[in-house]
Design an enzyme around this catalytic site. Sequence first.
Site, PDB file in Angstrom:
ATOM      1  N   GLU A   2      84.422 -21.346 -46.128  1.00 21.66           N
ATOM      2  CA  GLU A   2      83.994 -21.643 -44.758  1.00 21.66           C
ATOM      3  C   GLU A   2      85.236 -21.617 -43.895  1.00 21.66           C
ATOM      4  OE1 GLU A   2      81.735 -25.249 -44.856  1.00 21.66           O
ATOM      5  OE2 GLU A   2      80.118 -24.292 -45.962  1.00 21.66           O
ATOM      6  N   GLU A   8      76.101 -22.668 -47.516  1.00 10.87           N
ATOM      7  CA  GLU A   8      75.774 -23.954 -48.138  1.00 10.87           C
ATOM      8  C   GLU A   8      74.746 -24.652 -47.246  1.00 10.87           C
ATOM      9  OE1 GLU A   8      78.916 -26.258 -50.031  1.00 10.87           O
ATOM     10  OE2 GLU A   8      80.278 -24.558 -49.906  1.00 10.87           O
ATOM     11  N   CYS A  40      85.800 -25.659 -35.889  1.00 15.96           N
ATOM     12  CA  CYS A  40      85.620 -24.262 -36.318  1.00 15.96           C
ATOM     13  C   CYS A  40      84.512 -23.584 -35.538  1.00 15.96           C
ATOM     14  CB  CYS A  40      85.335 -24.209 -37.810  1.00 15.96           C
ATOM     15  SG  CYS A  40      83.857 -25.139 -38.283  1.00 15.96           S
ATOM     16  N   ASN A  91      90.436 -31.286 -39.654  1.00 18.70           N
ATOM     17  CA  ASN A  91      89.791 -31.509 -38.353  1.00 18.70           C
ATOM     18  C   ASN A  91      88.560 -32.420 -38.445  1.00 18.70           C
ATOM     19  OD1 ASN A  91      88.522 -29.329 -39.701  1.00 18.70           O
ATOM     20  ND2 ASN A  91      87.542 -28.724 -37.792  1.00 18.70           N
TER      21      ASN A  91
HETATM   22  P1  NAD Z   1      94.451 -24.547 -43.916  1.00 19.93           P
HETATM   23  O1  NAD Z   1      93.889 -23.286 -44.489  1.00 19.93           O
HETATM   24  O2  NAD Z   1      95.858 -24.547 -43.497  1.00 19.93           O
HETATM   25  O3  NAD Z   1      94.296 -25.767 -44.943  1.00 19.93           O
HETATM   26  C1  NAD Z   1      93.043 -26.166 -45.454  1.00 19.93           C
HETATM   27  C2  NAD Z   1      93.247 -26.829 -46.793  1.00 19.93           C
HETATM   28  O4  NAD Z   1      93.778 -25.870 -47.698  1.00 19.93           O
HETATM   29  C3  NAD Z   1      94.241 -28.001 -46.795  1.00 19.93           C
HETATM   30  O5  NAD Z   1      93.749 -29.001 -47.651  1.00 19.93           O
HETATM   31  C4  NAD Z   1      95.478 -27.381 -47.395  1.00 19.93           C
HETATM   32  O6  NAD Z   1      96.321 -28.301 -48.052  1.00 19.93           O
HETATM   33  C5  NAD Z   1      94.867 -26.429 -48.395  1.00 19.93           C
HETATM   34  N1  NAD Z   1      95.748 -25.355 -48.833  1.00 19.93           N
HETATM   35  C6  NAD Z   1      96.779 -24.785 -48.175  1.00 19.93           C
HETATM   36  N2  NAD Z   1      97.369 -23.850 -48.953  1.00 19.93           N
HETATM   37  C7  NAD Z   1      96.679 -23.816 -50.109  1.00 19.93           C
HETATM   38  C8  NAD Z   1      96.806 -23.066 -51.309  1.00 19.93           C
HETATM   39  N3  NAD Z   1      97.753 -22.145 -51.470  1.00 19.93           N
HETATM   40  N4  NAD Z   1      95.925 -23.294 -52.314  1.00 19.93           N
HETATM   41  C9  NAD Z   1      94.966 -24.225 -52.180  1.00 19.93           C
HETATM   42  N5  NAD Z   1      94.814 -24.985 -51.071  1.00 19.93           N
HETATM   43  C10 NAD Z   1      95.649 -24.774 -50.042  1.00 19.93           C
HETATM   44  O7  NAD Z   1      93.471 -24.913 -42.710  1.00 19.93           O
HETATM   45  P2  NAD Z   1      93.614 -26.135 -41.707  1.00 19.93           P
HETATM   46  O8  NAD Z   1      94.650 -25.800 -40.718  1.00 19.93           O
HETATM   47  O9  NAD Z   1      93.701 -27.406 -42.471  1.00 19.93           O
HETATM   48  O10 NAD Z   1      92.171 -26.108 -41.041  1.00 19.93           O
HETATM   49  C11 NAD Z   1      91.876 -25.378 -39.919  1.00 19.93           C
HETATM   50  C12 NAD Z   1      91.054 -24.169 -40.270  1.00 19.93           C
HETATM   51  O11 NAD Z   1      89.855 -24.570 -40.914  1.00 19.93           O
HETATM   52  C13 NAD Z   1      90.615 -23.402 -39.047  1.00 19.93           C
HETATM   53  O12 NAD Z   1      90.750 -22.020 -39.262  1.00 19.93           O
HETATM   54  C14 NAD Z   1      89.144 -23.776 -38.908  1.00 19.93           C
HETATM   55  O13 NAD Z   1      88.354 -22.849 -38.214  1.00 19.93           O
HETATM   56  C15 NAD Z   1      88.744 -23.903 -40.330  1.00 19.93           C
HETATM   57  N6  NAD Z   1      87.520 -24.698 -40.468  1.00 19.93           N
HETATM   58  C16 NAD Z   1      86.365 -24.070 -40.819  1.00 19.93           C
HETATM   59  C17 NAD Z   1      85.185 -24.790 -40.927  1.00 19.93           C
HETATM   60  C18 NAD Z   1      83.905 -24.117 -41.328  1.00 19.93           C
HETATM   61  O14 NAD Z   1      82.973 -24.814 -41.719  1.00 19.93           O
HETATM   62  N7  NAD Z   1      83.799 -22.795 -41.245  1.00 19.93           N
HETATM   63  C19 NAD Z   1      85.193 -26.164 -40.674  1.00 19.93           C
HETATM   64  C20 NAD Z   1      86.380 -26.772 -40.299  1.00 19.93           C
HETATM   65  C21 NAD Z   1      87.549 -26.027 -40.215  1.00 19.93           C
END
Ligand code: NAD
Length: 486
Positions: free
Chosen positions: A255, A460, A288, A157
Amino acid sequence: MADRITVAGVSVDARHWIGGARVASAEKFTDHSPIDGGVLGEVARGGPAEAEAAVAAARAAFPAWAATSRTERARLLHAIADGVEKRLDELAIVETTDNGALLRSHRRGVMPRVAHNFRFFADWLLTLEHDDFDTRGHTNHVSWDPAGPCVLITPWNAPLMLASWKVAPALAAGDTVVLKPAEWSPLTASMLADIAAEAGLPAGVLNVVQGYGAEVGDALTSHPDVRRISFTGSVPTARHIAASAAANLTPLSLELGGKSPLLVFADADLDLAVGLAVEQYDNAGQVCLAATRILVEEPVAEEFTRRFVERAGQLTQGDPRDRATDIGPTIHPRQLEKIDGFVRRAVGAGARAVVGGHRKDGQYYTPTLLTDVAQDSEIVQEEVFGPVLTLQTFADEDEAVRLANGTRFGLAATLATGDPERAERVTARLVAGTVWVNCFFVRDLRAPFGGSRQSGTGREGGTWSFDFYCDLKNTVTAPEGWTDHG
Ligand code: NAD
């Protein structure tokens, strides 16, 4: 060239970046643009072998990088920031084409912040001090030692913004990095590798492995040579990573998602409150921190809703490259399906869509406001990650706080009130890593950032980033001539 993807005239290497060299994989995955669903090109699809090679490169580069002086590390981070600024327009158009967020935001806000992240952590590194203190004549000296290779995993995102928020402090700390960008937006991470190399960052200090998380992830997160894992993404993935990291008790910074509230009290400036609420549609709600649960005090709920519907009706949805666009597409057909499913189930359970509530052509979903939703319903409890807000009302402060805190998340909260004492009272009772009063998304890198409950672990930002990316060491030195061991 087969290993490159050209986006709006910008040529991006679609291979991994490992040990200072481009590395191809036998397998590839297709990268699409959410703007029209078109194919951008083929990207290297990493697996355990590429993960292993990247960690080995990061491990090999670590001793020299850790021994590099703070001033030299800071100089290189500033040089990376210079490179980001030089290529700002290219980064902006590539990111917009890859993840669908607004081009004007990337140009004016996001990419300058990427550069700022590098500058900030470079400068902060040089201020890191801890006062020595005395214990019966012995001196205690605390040092921030580099920890080792770090695995940094980012979502789609805000791809480069979130990557830089992790890469900059890790490099500043003297750690080496394996960055794993999201497979739905892989391109700007590759550009960052080029920028860092051009800035003079030694080979192996920053590595980028592309691919699906499920295929490349475990080999990175369970690796015994990895000393830190910083992950931004969803709760289910975080659970998986935590289990994988448990093998080596690798320290984690998580996060995660949110379901943050916007509390609108009757004493608020209603136009300001409506503006804050409409702002939650930014990036098509794929933020997020978004305050997706609007909680309004009963006496002003009707008027708030009327003004909100009017303001939301003025938003323009369309191509994110167009200056007039306020809301772009959702990232992926699967995300669109997910959003639509949430809304259909909510409406089936009795919710009313007073704004939007349906998909449009392509990967676009209308900005949506749902009323008549119950606190324990799925739409109130679960993160949608799309342009979907709910509206509930409350009778008094107690109920406002109960509703605000009534999910498993605790990332952020926003208050609209004209009463500073109320703001203080309510803030003290909210479970949230960040609280904004009469504002939203004002971020300062000196502040701690992170979530409570299932929105994450750890913080962080500023010194907190260095606490995470460093091994803190306390050295106790006896005074000269000390002989008393009793
Ligand atoms: P996701 O968890 O599907 O993927 C995030 C990352 O994790 C990707 O790079 C993905 O390839 C990787 N990943 C997936 N499976 C994995 C595994 N088994 N081992 C290691 N890495 C793996 O999340 P998304 O759909 O890409 O992002 C959206 C989510 O991120 C939402 O829940 C959002 O709230 C959260 N988010 C949080 C923040 C924050 O700062 N708190 C900021 C932005 C997004």
